[in-house]
Enzyme design. Structure first.
Site, PDB file in Angstrom:
ATOM      1  N   SER A  11       0.815  -1.210   0.000  1.00  0.00           N
ATOM      2  CA  SER A  11       0.000   0.000   0.000  1.00  0.00           C
ATOM      3  C   SER A  11       0.857   1.272   0.000  1.00  0.00           C
ATOM      4  O   SER A  11       0.617   2.183  -0.795  1.00  0.00           O
ATOM      5  CB  SER A  11      -0.940   0.000   1.212  1.00  0.00           C
ATOM      6  OG  SER A  11      -0.210  -0.113   2.422  1.00  0.00           O
ATOM      7  N   TRP A  12       1.886   1.331   0.849  1.00  0.00           N
ATOM      8  CA  TRP A  12       2.712   2.528   0.940  1.00  0.00           C
ATOM      9  C   TRP A  12       3.580   2.688  -0.300  1.00  0.00           C
ATOM     10  O   TRP A  12       3.715   3.784  -0.838  1.00  0.00           O
ATOM     11  CB  TRP A  12       3.537   2.476   2.213  1.00  0.00           C
ATOM     12  CG  TRP A  12       4.318   3.702   2.587  1.00  0.00           C
ATOM     13  CD1 TRP A  12       5.530   3.705   3.212  1.00  0.00           C
ATOM     14  CD2 TRP A  12       3.972   5.085   2.426  1.00  0.00           C
ATOM     15  NE1 TRP A  12       5.950   4.998   3.442  1.00  0.00           N
ATOM     16  CE2 TRP A  12       5.016   5.866   2.970  1.00  0.00           C
ATOM     17  CE3 TRP A  12       2.872   5.734   1.863  1.00  0.00           C
ATOM     18  CZ2 TRP A  12       4.999   7.263   2.965  1.00  0.00           C
ATOM     19  CZ3 TRP A  12       2.852   7.127   1.841  1.00  0.00           C
ATOM     20  CH2 TRP A  12       3.907   7.873   2.389  1.00  0.00           C
ATOM     21  N   LYS A 106       9.388   1.912   8.104  1.00  0.00           N
ATOM     22  CA  LYS A 106       9.430   2.283   9.519  1.00  0.00           C
ATOM     23  C   LYS A 106       9.592   1.024  10.363  1.00  0.00           C
ATOM     24  O   LYS A 106       8.617   0.303  10.602  1.00  0.00           O
ATOM     25  CB  LYS A 106       8.158   3.020   9.908  1.00  0.00           C
ATOM     26  CG  LYS A 106       7.931   4.312   9.141  1.00  0.00           C
ATOM     27  CD  LYS A 106       6.573   4.911   9.459  1.00  0.00           C
ATOM     28  CE  LYS A 106       6.327   6.181   8.656  1.00  0.00           C
ATOM     29  NZ  LYS A 106       4.993   6.754   8.921  1.00  0.00           N
ATOM     30  N   GLY A 137       6.763  10.157   8.912  1.00  0.00           N
ATOM     31  CA  GLY A 137       5.708  11.087   9.300  1.00  0.00           C
ATOM     32  C   GLY A 137       4.338  10.446   9.209  1.00  0.00           C
ATOM     33  O   GLY A 137       4.189   9.308   8.765  1.00  0.00           O
ATOM     34  N   LYS A 192       6.760   4.236  17.452  1.00  0.00           N
ATOM     35  CA  LYS A 192       5.334   4.544  17.620  1.00  0.00           C
ATOM     36  C   LYS A 192       4.455   3.347  17.284  1.00  0.00           C
ATOM     37  O   LYS A 192       3.325   3.237  17.773  1.00  0.00           O
ATOM     38  CB  LYS A 192       4.949   5.762  16.771  1.00  0.00           C
ATOM     39  CG  LYS A 192       5.295   5.659  15.279  1.00  0.00           C
ATOM     40  CD  LYS A 192       4.198   5.055  14.448  1.00  0.00           C
ATOM     41  CE  LYS A 192       4.635   4.915  13.003  1.00  0.00           C
ATOM     42  NZ  LYS A 192       3.591   4.354  12.125  1.00  0.00           N
ATOM     43  N   ASP A 245       3.178  11.247  14.032  1.00  0.00           N
ATOM     44  CA  ASP A 245       3.002   9.863  13.594  1.00  0.00           C
ATOM     45  C   ASP A 245       2.405   9.005  14.702  1.00  0.00           C
ATOM     46  O   ASP A 245       1.611   8.092  14.454  1.00  0.00           O
ATOM     47  CB  ASP A 245       4.359   9.292  13.148  1.00  0.00           C
ATOM     48  CG  ASP A 245       4.212   8.252  12.055  1.00  0.00           C
ATOM     49  OD1 ASP A 245       3.075   7.921  11.680  1.00  0.00           O
ATOM     50  OD2 ASP A 245       5.252   7.762  11.565  1.00  0.00           O
ATOM     51  N   THR A 249      -1.206   6.942  14.245  1.00  0.00           N
ATOM     52  CA  THR A 249      -1.111   5.488  14.241  1.00  0.00           C
ATOM     53  C   THR A 249      -1.887   4.872  15.396  1.00  0.00           C
ATOM     54  O   THR A 249      -2.405   3.759  15.276  1.00  0.00           O
ATOM     55  CB  THR A 249       0.368   5.041  14.294  1.00  0.00           C
ATOM     56  OG1 THR A 249       1.105   5.765  13.309  1.00  0.00           O
ATOM     57  CG2 THR A 249       0.504   3.562  14.012  1.00  0.00           C
ATOM     58  N   SER A 255      -4.652   2.132  10.678  1.00  0.00           N
ATOM     59  CA  SER A 255      -3.425   1.650  11.311  1.00  0.00           C
ATOM     60  C   SER A 255      -3.445   0.134  11.490  1.00  0.00           C
ATOM     61  O   SER A 255      -4.228  -0.407  12.269  1.00  0.00           O
ATOM     62  CB  SER A 255      -3.247   2.323  12.676  1.00  0.00           C
ATOM     63  OG  SER A 255      -2.209   1.711  13.405  1.00  0.00           O
ATOM     64  N   ARG A 256      -2.540  -0.539  10.800  1.00  0.00           N
ATOM     65  CA  ARG A 256      -2.486  -1.997  10.910  1.00  0.00           C
ATOM     66  C   ARG A 256      -1.962  -2.429  12.283  1.00  0.00           C
ATOM     67  O   ARG A 256      -2.341  -3.487  12.785  1.00  0.00           O
ATOM     68  CB  ARG A 256      -1.631  -2.572   9.783  1.00  0.00           C
ATOM     69  CG  ARG A 256      -0.200  -2.116   9.784  1.00  0.00           C
ATOM     70  CD  ARG A 256       0.540  -2.466   8.522  1.00  0.00           C
ATOM     71  NE  ARG A 256       0.157  -1.628   7.397  1.00  0.00           N
ATOM     72  CZ  ARG A 256       0.799  -1.594   6.240  1.00  0.00           C
ATOM     73  NH1 ARG A 256       1.867  -2.349   6.054  1.00  0.00           N
ATOM     74  NH2 ARG A 256       0.404  -0.804   5.272  1.00  0.00           N
ATOM     75  N   GLU A 282       4.551  -3.735  11.474  1.00  0.00           N
ATOM     76  CA  GLU A 282       5.970  -3.609  11.818  1.00  0.00           C
ATOM     77  C   GLU A 282       6.220  -3.560  13.321  1.00  0.00           C
ATOM     78  O   GLU A 282       7.306  -3.888  13.796  1.00  0.00           O
ATOM     79  CB  GLU A 282       6.558  -2.356  11.160  1.00  0.00           C
ATOM     80  CG  GLU A 282       6.774  -2.464   9.659  1.00  0.00           C
ATOM     81  CD  GLU A 282       7.976  -3.348   9.304  1.00  0.00           C
ATOM     82  OE1 GLU A 282       8.621  -3.891  10.219  1.00  0.00           O
ATOM     83  OE2 GLU A 282       8.237  -3.491   8.107  1.00  0.00           O
TER      84      GLU A 282
END
Length: 343
Positions: A11-12, A106, A137, A192, A245, A249, A255-256, A282
């Protein structure tokens, strides 16, 4: 028209490719999935990761890493943290000495506890080390792909390079700041995710907004303590890769990491929660690395410690919250108290 390469078609990665294509770059998007590459090239969609958007014609997908980076002036790496080392090793002999490398992952490598730029320097040849910048970010891919206003930060030890990459990414809907603090920007973006898992757990336990506000605030205190011990500028954590961030998140439905925590708060174990996830969270690997870093640096990080124990030691989430609440009495801001002579 200049060429850019994006490594990682999740996705990112897809959202970044779309941003660069809309900024008049010819974009090569590389991914190991043949099915994904075929879908992007033939259907102009990425149904698993960004089901509601159309992939621009200026993006060509490929499974061939060498083909993807050939003639690319900018290479953006957006693969999961556990794949960064392998990708960097393959890239080392494929890039020109002046290629700009943007790390947009990240995370912290689980085995070495290295930040992503450190892993890249470990594997890329020396001539490329000064070309590495970090992008971080509050930037959910789902919103960037729909061109909703987003603001991020580029970190580099070179102001000239940071501003060069700033120009590459800036658009009417994507505002980019610069920051010389690579350590802080990377750690803010990685740590985060652990706090977001914890926030999701409290949501799954139905603990409410007061709990989440406390978790975000005290979570940032831990991130700052650990970050400063590792060489970061404390001011960075007041910025986009820090509090910005962290808030998005911990609070967002996109937010996964929060989603994974929510499943655990509802009673699932880590394996069950991960099996229900389409995308990589992550924060799971980062929790293990951060726990080791906090121990190594002798940093008080109770939320990170409890998250680690819930994820990897089968600790009850309710017990973890109870232990956090019942810790010994503390001053909120130790540094202020130390400077008060008669308090």
């Amino acid at each position: 028209m200049n060429k850019a390469a994006v490594i990682g078609g999740g996705s990112w990665g897809s959202a970044i490719a779309m941003l660069l294509a809309n900024n008049d770059y010819r974009v090569s998007l590389q991914d190991i999935s043949k099915d994904l590459v075929t879908e992007i090239n033939e259907e102009r969609t990425n149904s698993n990761y960004l089901p509601e958007v159309r992939i621009p014609e200026g993006i060509t997908a490929t499974t061939d890493l060498k083909e993807a980076v050939k003639d690319a002036k900018v290479v953006v790496i957006v693969v999961p943290s556990h794949a960064i080392r392998r990708v960097a090793e393959e890239l080392s002999g494929l890039l020109d000495d002046d290629t700009v490398i943007v790390s947009a992952t990240k995370g912290i490598e689980e085995e070495s506890c290295y930040r992503m730029s450190e892993v890249l320097k470990d594997e890329l040849r020396a001539e490329l080390h000064d070309n590495i910048v970090v992008l971080s970010g509050p930037s959910h891919a789902e919103e960037v792909s729909k061109e909703l206003p987003t603001t991020v930060v580029i970190a580099s030890s070179s102001r000239l390079l940071a501003e060069k990459v700033q120009d590459v990414f800036m658009s009417e809907t994507f505002r980019v700041y610069t920051n010389p603090d690579i350590v802080g920007v990377e750690l803010g973006g990685a740590l985060k995710n652990i706090i977001a898992i914890a926030a999701g757990i409290t949501d799954g336990l139905d603990y409410g907004d007061n709990t989440k506000a406390a978790l975000i605030t005290r979570g940032m205190a831990e991130i700052k303590r650990l970050g400063v011990a590792l060489g970061a500028d404390p001011m960075t954590f007041s910025g986009l890769s820090g509090i910005g961030d962290l808030v998005v998140t911990c609070a967002s439905e996109h937010s996964r990491n929060r989603r994974l925590g929510f499943k655990i708060g509802q009673g699932k174990n880590l394996e069950q929660a991960l099996n229900e996830m389409k995308m990589v969270a992550e924060g799971v690997r980062t929790a293990k690395a951060a726990y080791q870093l906090a121990k190594r640096e002798e940093i008080d990080a109770p939320i990170i410690k409890q998250a680690y124990q819930v994820l990897f030691k089968d600790k009850s989430p309710r017990r973890a919250v109870n232990e956090l609440m019942m810790r010994g009495k503390k001053h909120e801001i130790e540094e202020v108290v130390k400077n008060k002579d008669n308090w």
